[in-house]
Design a protein around this motif. Structure first.
Motif, PDB file in Angstrom:
ATOM      1  N   UNK A   1      -2.225   6.837  -2.751  1.00 30.21           N
ATOM      2  CA  UNK A   1      -3.690   6.819  -2.747  1.00 30.21           C
ATOM      3  C   UNK A   1      -4.279   6.282  -4.053  1.00 30.21           C
ATOM      4  N   UNK A   2      -3.532   6.370  -5.148  1.00 24.16           N
ATOM      5  CA  UNK A   2      -4.009   5.879  -6.440  1.00 24.16           C
ATOM      6  C   UNK A   2      -3.612   4.429  -6.717  1.00 24.16           C
ATOM      7  N   UNK A   3      -2.911   3.796  -5.777  1.00 24.23           N
ATOM      8  CA  UNK A   3      -2.489   2.406  -5.970  1.00 24.23           C
ATOM      9  C   UNK A   3      -1.166   2.244  -6.684  1.00 24.23           C
ATOM     10  N   UNK A   4      -0.469   3.351  -6.965  1.00 21.18           N
ATOM     11  CA  UNK A   4       0.858   3.288  -7.590  1.00 21.18           C
ATOM     12  C   UNK A   4       1.901   3.034  -6.515  1.00 21.18           C
TER      13      UNK A   4
ATOM     14  N   UNK B   1       6.760  10.713   0.395  1.00 26.42           N
ATOM     15  CA  UNK B   1       5.795  10.626   1.490  1.00 26.42           C
ATOM     16  C   UNK B   1       4.417  10.161   1.050  1.00 26.42           C
ATOM     17  N   UNK B   2       4.101  10.273  -0.220  1.00 27.43           N
ATOM     18  CA  UNK B   2       2.783   9.859  -0.713  1.00 27.43           C
ATOM     19  C   UNK B   2       2.552   8.360  -0.580  1.00 27.43           C
ATOM     20  N   UNK B   3       3.612   7.569  -0.470  1.00 26.48           N
ATOM     21  CA  UNK B   3       3.481   6.113  -0.362  1.00 26.48           C
ATOM     22  C   UNK B   3       3.187   5.735   1.091  1.00 26.48           C
ATOM     23  N   UNK B   4       1.934   5.862   1.488  1.00 23.30           N
ATOM     24  CA  UNK B   4       1.535   5.675   2.873  1.00 23.30           C
ATOM     25  C   UNK B   4       0.749   4.398   3.151  1.00 23.30           C
ATOM     26  N   UNK B   5       0.386   3.641   2.122  1.00 22.21           N
ATOM     27  CA  UNK B   5      -0.377   2.418   2.349  1.00 22.21           C
ATOM     28  C   UNK B   5       0.546   1.210   2.228  1.00 22.21           C
ATOM     29  N   UNK B   6       0.439   0.322   3.213  1.00 24.93           N
ATOM     30  CA  UNK B   6       1.285  -0.867   3.225  1.00 24.93           C
ATOM     31  C   UNK B   6       0.407  -2.108   3.289  1.00 24.93           C
ATOM     32  N   UNK B   7       0.693  -3.074   2.450  1.00 24.11           N
ATOM     33  CA  UNK B   7       0.057  -4.390   2.495  1.00 24.11           C
ATOM     34  C   UNK B   7       1.163  -5.416   2.498  1.00 24.11           C
ATOM     35  N   UNK B   8       0.949  -6.512   3.219  1.00 25.39           N
ATOM     36  CA  UNK B   8       1.939  -7.577   3.179  1.00 25.39           C
ATOM     37  C   UNK B   8       1.295  -8.907   3.517  1.00 25.39           C
TER      38      UNK B   8
END
Length: 85
Positions: A68-71, A9-16
């Motif tokens: 949040x850390x960019x991982x 769940x920590x992977x909440x940021x999406x870029x595309x």
């Protein structure tokens, strides 16, 4: 060919980079701009009255899901191809 992937769940940021920023299903993708878009995973959810698949992004060259850390993970299309997710 498809794939199903469960991530923490920590992977909440999406870029595309692709057509967006809204859903780009076959009946409306031509109205979307091609560019880089950023959002949270939750912001891709569309609360339709009848539950169904939603949030499709098409003609995507690459996408990332990060914490949040960019991982995180980066998904990239093969040269000359695109992703749909």
């Amino acid at each position: 060919i498809g794939m199903s992937l469960t991530m923490p769940l920590a992977f909440q940021h999406m870029s595309f980079f692709g057509r967006g920023p809204f859903e780009t299903y076959p009946d409306r993708y031509t109205g979307a701009k091609v560019g880089r878009f950023d959002s949270s995973v939750d912001d891709t959810y569309v609360p339709y009255i009848i539950p169904c698949e939603n949030g499709l992004k098409s003609h995507v060259r690459w996408a990332t899901l990060t914490d949040a850390d960019g991982n995180g993970l980066r998904f990239a299309a093969a040269p000359g191809d695109t992703l749909h997710f």
